[in-house]
Design an enzyme around this catalytic site. Structure first.
Site, PDB file in Angstrom:
ATOM      1  N   GLY B 470       5.703  -7.244   2.923  1.00 35.93           N
ATOM      2  CA  GLY B 470       6.083  -7.195   4.231  1.00 35.93           C
ATOM      3  C   GLY B 470       6.473  -6.136   5.103  1.00 35.93           C
ATOM      4  N   SER B 509       6.945   3.202  -3.312  1.00 35.65           N
ATOM      5  CA  SER B 509       8.550   2.837  -2.635  1.00 35.65           C
ATOM      6  C   SER B 509       8.428   3.203  -1.172  1.00 35.65           C
ATOM      7  CB  SER B 509       9.715   2.611  -3.384  1.00 35.65           C
ATOM      8  OG  SER B 509       9.469   1.770  -4.702  1.00 35.65           O
ATOM      9  N   ARG B 510       7.600   3.853  -0.870  1.00 39.69           N
ATOM     10  CA  ARG B 510       7.472   5.227   0.292  1.00 39.69           C
ATOM     11  C   ARG B 510       7.364   4.903   1.922  1.00 39.69           C
ATOM     12  NH1 ARG B 510       3.373   9.401  -0.934  1.00 39.69           N
ATOM     13  NH2 ARG B 510       2.678   8.669  -2.622  1.00 39.69           N
ATOM     14  N   GLN B 511       6.968   3.482   1.795  1.00 40.02           N
ATOM     15  CA  GLN B 511       6.149   3.312   2.999  1.00 40.02           C
ATOM     16  C   GLN B 511       7.430   2.713   4.602  1.00 40.02           C
ATOM     17  OE1 GLN B 511       3.458   4.189   4.966  1.00 40.02           O
ATOM     18  NE2 GLN B 511       2.664   4.797   2.712  1.00 40.02           N
ATOM     19  N   THR B 512       8.854   2.671   3.788  1.00 38.55           N
ATOM     20  CA  THR B 512       9.951   2.609   4.372  1.00 38.55           C
ATOM     21  C   THR B 512      10.335   3.770   5.156  1.00 38.55           C
ATOM     22  OG1 THR B 512      10.605   0.282   3.914  1.00 38.55           O
ATOM     23  CG2 THR B 512      12.207   1.245   4.878  1.00 38.55           C
ATOM     24  N   GLY B 693      13.554   3.346   0.499  1.00 37.50           N
ATOM     25  CA  GLY B 693      12.675   2.098  -0.400  1.00 37.50           C
ATOM     26  C   GLY B 693      12.992   1.818  -1.805  1.00 37.50           C
ATOM     27  N   GLU B 696      10.250  -0.962  -6.212  1.00 36.78           N
ATOM     28  CA  GLU B 696       9.669  -0.575  -7.629  1.00 36.78           C
ATOM     29  C   GLU B 696      10.772  -0.444  -8.598  1.00 36.78           C
ATOM     30  OE1 GLU B 696       5.941   2.794  -7.750  1.00 36.78           O
ATOM     31  OE2 GLU B 696       7.705   3.242  -6.532  1.00 36.78           O
TER      32      GLU B 696
END
Lengths: 209, 737
Positions: B470, B509-512, B693, B696
């Site tokens: 998402g 898990s970094r994109q946020t 994030g 993971e």
């Protein structure tokens, strides 16, 4: 992709005999390459001149999403290959390609089947529904809407199969229990494991209908 | 708190859900271009062998074959660090030897079947401990210990720490080889046209692929466009430019036709990357009151045949970060063996030492006679602990709240009993484990672009690849919140190297954090420009303006102007830019605690997970539905890590015995228990709107929590994953003996 490309003129697309260093990789064995790369794009389909031993061709008729298609297929092609490649219906996916994941699920004569595990010739004369046939243009089917609303997916690669399994099942059993729904979906692997929300979506769809 | 925001924290469907549920979404594997060629690999059947001859004569005669390439045709460079693009020495079963490109898959396969390769089998090594020995077969000439020696990290004085201890507990742990089994296999379509390469790649990081292919083809990055609109799962396997993308691009340039290379499921099992097996020795010193005094650890990461990345250093962090301990010595080995390649897989290096360390903590708590929950609360690394070597505190830390909320949800205090208390053949047990890692943190690069069109609609251009988490929706929500507009006014274009900017991979898990911060700053920049224009239009100061529901008002006024009106006199469309920065002197981490209830049938050895409470510090849930979905999905994969998945290598041949979905066991909808996410919001000062994030960590926690619950049910400890029916029955036999 819907991308239209002009068929390249034969002359233009032929591999240059003189391979410049810029055009090819430094250090690549150019003689070997020249020997192993055959000439470029000929008019398609060029490989049909001869068939490999044991391969036969047949003309079959499929009614897919209400539309009649006559397709020339090879005897070993699966229904999945024909849907995806010959008819361009790529909603059914190739995940395991061995009848063990359900990503290629389509409905054939009211039954959810694995399209990778049927030969195209077996489907001759049959009525098939793929995910593309479920929605009405931009308007989604209520099961699809339920999956959107309840986030019953992550990457979406198995989703067509999940939704068609739900569809085939609800057509027979419109008010199932959660356990029955789980059973009906147990042949559809979701590697992202959105299972709790898939179940929620499927149950919501059963209450909608 | 939620009142602060209009859009952040609301439950939203995926922005691209309609495409994904209707079959309209085009994944790389769906792409079919006119005149497209298909590539297929011939791979080594041996774990280690020298290729002595390749006979392609018959294959060349197959009509429709356009290229047959072997190691002789390859450039001299190595891919990643040590990998030939096509090899003349196979170093694992499945190593790429020949690629055939033909007008269709049938023809490519026909040609492959006619190629004769002669091999000289070589001795091989499959066990990472044995690979250290002086007489072990060498996978590469430089020896099997990558870098020549182990990594070492120390803190304080472990001799002193062990002297202070009342109890010293030692044990050894093993974790298996796993494959990501992304639904969409590794696949790439490369099209060389007009001296430019366009690539549709199923990738988590289009910019990494762009850079890799530019290097491989020796062309500028500006001539390489990589697009990933939709992809069918990554989980870490698709984070780099790999051999198949390089080869597809090379052949496309050579033939002038688009080339597609898609791995078969079996090839994906053999030749994609893997969660590498680990062997972990732990020796912990502890005082009678439960205080940890010393940790001595050795981690061996079996990275297989090629060195993709330094896995063991990531694994070492777990030992050093989760608990507060002044005296630590961790030794880590990255090892070569003749097994498939190790690489990044969900939560990368953490789940393996997590299992070992949490199982070990459970064991120590038992020996001390302490409740495992109290023991964790006593020792977990506090807000001020953070990086205990550099003395940087955490930016936020919800660990204690995760533990307390999870314990309360499962009823730990009144339900947790001594091991093996249930009468009858089906034994019930409760277990728990905690998790801390750097995933979800800010990294570099972090960037974003936001365009406001003359009609007031907004385009977010982000490098973030949406893998199904998402991510597009998250970016839209962040931009809409910042701009004060309805979500419907925002459209997101993602992961196209030509029109978006790099936000790093959708990994870690970094994109946020990276994409989200870039997008937020870009939206703020666009808003500033917009308000300057509106201020002129409204003849007021821009500091005197606010945006509500897409309308710009002078503060407190009831009449305002639309974006469209404000933009009337704009010289051009507004382009906002955002660059996120790394925090200084603080580290951002994610925290979690899982509590699980299991039933173990002692007649069959079957372990059934009944219920799992997953408490996660997510900073702030931008879209709670997506967050729950990630927790449930990650935890399900984590349960499979604990009980099911195992890619088995035949020790006599080095061949994989289960490269298919029948024999490599994934969980189905029937195997999944009730997974109840608990969202702990710590409002991180560095994240966009306080978010961190979180995708993971859910993977890492179930396995040790389940091991703890199994012990609680039957009184048997397991130090090797997966815990199968067979291992349960063997364990019970050991108990009787």
């Amino acid at each position: 992709m819907g991308e239209k490309e002009k068929k390249p003129k034969e002359k233009k697309s032929r591999i240059p005999l003189k391979v410049s260093r810029r055009d090819f990789l430094k250090g690549m064995g150019t003689t070997a390459v020249a020997a192993t790369l055959t000439a470029g794009a000929l008019p398609l389909p060029e490989a049909e001149a001869t068939l490999p031993a044991g391969v036969k061709e047949a003309l079959i008729q499929l009614t897919v999403n209400g539309q009649v298609h006559r397709v020339k297929v090879k005897s070993h092609w699966t229904l999945l290959e024909v849907l995806r490649r010959e008819l361009g219906l790529t909603g059914a996916k190739r995940f395991c390609d061995r009848g063990s994941c359900g990503a290629c699920t389509v409905i054939m004569e009211d039954k959810a089947i694995y399209a990778c595990s049927r030969l195209a010739i077996e489907a001759d004369g049959k009525k098939i529904t793929t995910i593309e046939g479920l929605s009405d243009g931009e308007k989604l089917h209520p099961i699809q809407e339920a999956f959107v609303e309840h986030d019953g997916l992550q990457c979406g690669f198995c989703t067509s199969g999940q939704i068609l399994s739900v569809k085939a099942f609800l057509d027979k059993n419109p008010r199932p229990s959660r356990a029955e729904m789980k059973e009906a979906l147990s042949g559809n692997i979701c590697r992202c494991s959105a299972y709790p929300k898939i179940l929620e979506s499927a149950m919501a769809a059963s209450q909608k209908g | 708190m939620d009142k602060e925001f209009k859009i952040i924290g609301t439950r939203q469907p995926k922005l691209d859900a309609s495409e994904r549920v209707s079959g309209r979404a085009k994944y790389a594997s769906d792409i079919c271009l006119p005149g497209m060629l298909y590539g297929k690999f011939l791979t080594s059947p041996y774990a280690h062998a020298k290729v002595t001859n390749i006979d392609i004569e018959k294959a060349k005669a197959v009509p429709g074959v356009k290229a047959i390439l072997t190691h002789k045709d390859m450039p001299p460079y190595r891919w990643h660090q040590d990998m030939p693009i096509l090899t003349d020495v196979a170093r694992f079963e499945g190593d790429d030897i020949v690629v055939v490109v033909a007008v269709d898959e049938d023809r490519a396969q026909e040609a492959l079947d006619l190629i004769k390769v002669d091999y000289e089998p070589l001795p091989f090594v499959l066990d990472a401990e044995k690979a250290m020995g002086p007489d072990a077969p060498k996978v590469h000439p430089q020896g099997n210990i990558i870098g020549g020696k182990p990594k070492l990290s120390t803190r304080g004085d472990i001799e002193k720490g062990f002297k202070e201890a009342d109890l010293i507990v030692e044990n050894k742990y093993w974790t298996p080889l796993l494959q990501h089994v992304t639904a969409e296999p590794r696949v790439c379509v490369a099209q060389w046209r007009n001296r430019k390469l366009t690539v549709w790649d199923s990738t988590q990081h289009t910019f990494e692929v762009q850079e890799g292919l530019a290097k491989a083809l020796e062309i500028p990055m500006s001539k390489v466009r990589v697009i990933c609109e939709f992809m069918g799962g990554g989980f870490g396997d698709k984070a780099y430019a790999e051999r198949y993308s390089v080869l597809a691009s090379l052949v496309s340039r050579k033939t002038g036709r688009p080339v597609k290379i898609e791995l078969s499921r079996e090839e994906n099992f053999l030749a994609a990357t893997h969660r590498y097996p680990t062997i972990i020795n732990l020796k912990y010193g502890v005082k009678r009151d439960g205080t940890l005094t010393a940790i001595d650890a050795r981690i061996i990461a079996d990275l297989g045949a090629y060195f993709h990345f330094d896995g063991v250093s990531v694994s070492m962090e777990t030992i050093k970060t989760v608990y507060r301990c002044p005296n630590i010595r961790v030794e880590g080995y990255n090892m070569y063996t003749n097994k498939p390649e190790g690489g990044a897989m969900r939560c990368v290096g953490h789940p393996m030492p997590q299992f070992a360390q949490e199982a070990h903590m459970d064991l120590i708590a038992d020996k001390l006679g302490m409740d495992p929950v109290d023991f964790r609360i006593k020792n977990y690394a506090r807000l001020e602990d953070g990086d205990q070597d550099r003395k940087f505190p955490f930016s936020s830390n919800g660990m204690e709240e995760c533990i307390r909320k999870g314990a309360e949800a499962i009823g730990w205090k009144h339900r947790w009993q001594k091991p093996g208390s249930t009468p009858g053949p089906i034994k019930k047990g409760l277990g728990m484990a905690v998790h801390t890692c750097r995933h979800g943190a800010m990294r570099s690069p972090s960037s974003g672009m936001v365009k406001i069109n003359p009609d007031g609609t907004v385009n977010v251009l982000t490098g973030t690849a949406d893998l199904g988490g998402g991510q597009r929706g998250t970016m839209a929500m962040i931009a809409a919140e910042e701009l004060g507009i309805p979500l419907e006014q925002v459209y997101v274009t993602a992961a196209d190297t030509e029109v978006t900017t790099d936000t790093g991979g959708t990994t870690g898990s970094r994109q946020t954090m990276t994409g989200g911060t870039g997008t937020r700053l870009a939206a703020a920049d666009a808003k500033r420009q917009l308000l300057e224009l509106a201020a002129q239009e409204l003849k007021t100061d821009k500091g005197n303006l606010e945006i509500r529901e897409g309308v710009i008002y002078p503060l407190g006024a009831s009449k305002g102007i639309s974006f469209e009106e404000a933009l009337k006199k704009a010289p051009a469309a507004i382009i906002g830019r955002g660059i996120g920065k790394l925090p200084q002197g603080k580290i951002i981490h994610s925290f979690a605690a899982h509590f699980v209830e299991v039933e173990v049938d002692i007649r069959t050895g079957t372990v059934k997970v009944i219920k799992l409470f997953a408490a996660h510090d997510v900073g702030r849930a931008i879209n709670p539905v997506s967050v729950e979905n990630q927790i449930q999905g990650g935890a399900t994969q984590g349960i499979a890590f604990g009980l099911r998945e195992n890619q088995i290598t035949d020790r006599n041949t080095g061949a994989c015995v289960n490269p298919d979905l029948v024999n490599y066991k994934l969980l189905t909808i029937k195997d999944v228990p009730e997974i109840l996410p608990i969202l702990v919001e710590t409002n991180d000062p560095y994240g966009p709107f306080g978010a961190k994030g979180m995708a993971e960590p859910p993977y890492s926690v179930p396995a040790p929590a389940i091991a703890s619950a199994i012990y609680n049910a039957i009184g048997v400890r397991f130090n090797q994953l997966p815990i199968t029916n067979r291992s349960v029955l063997d364990g019970l036999k050991g108990l009787k003996a």
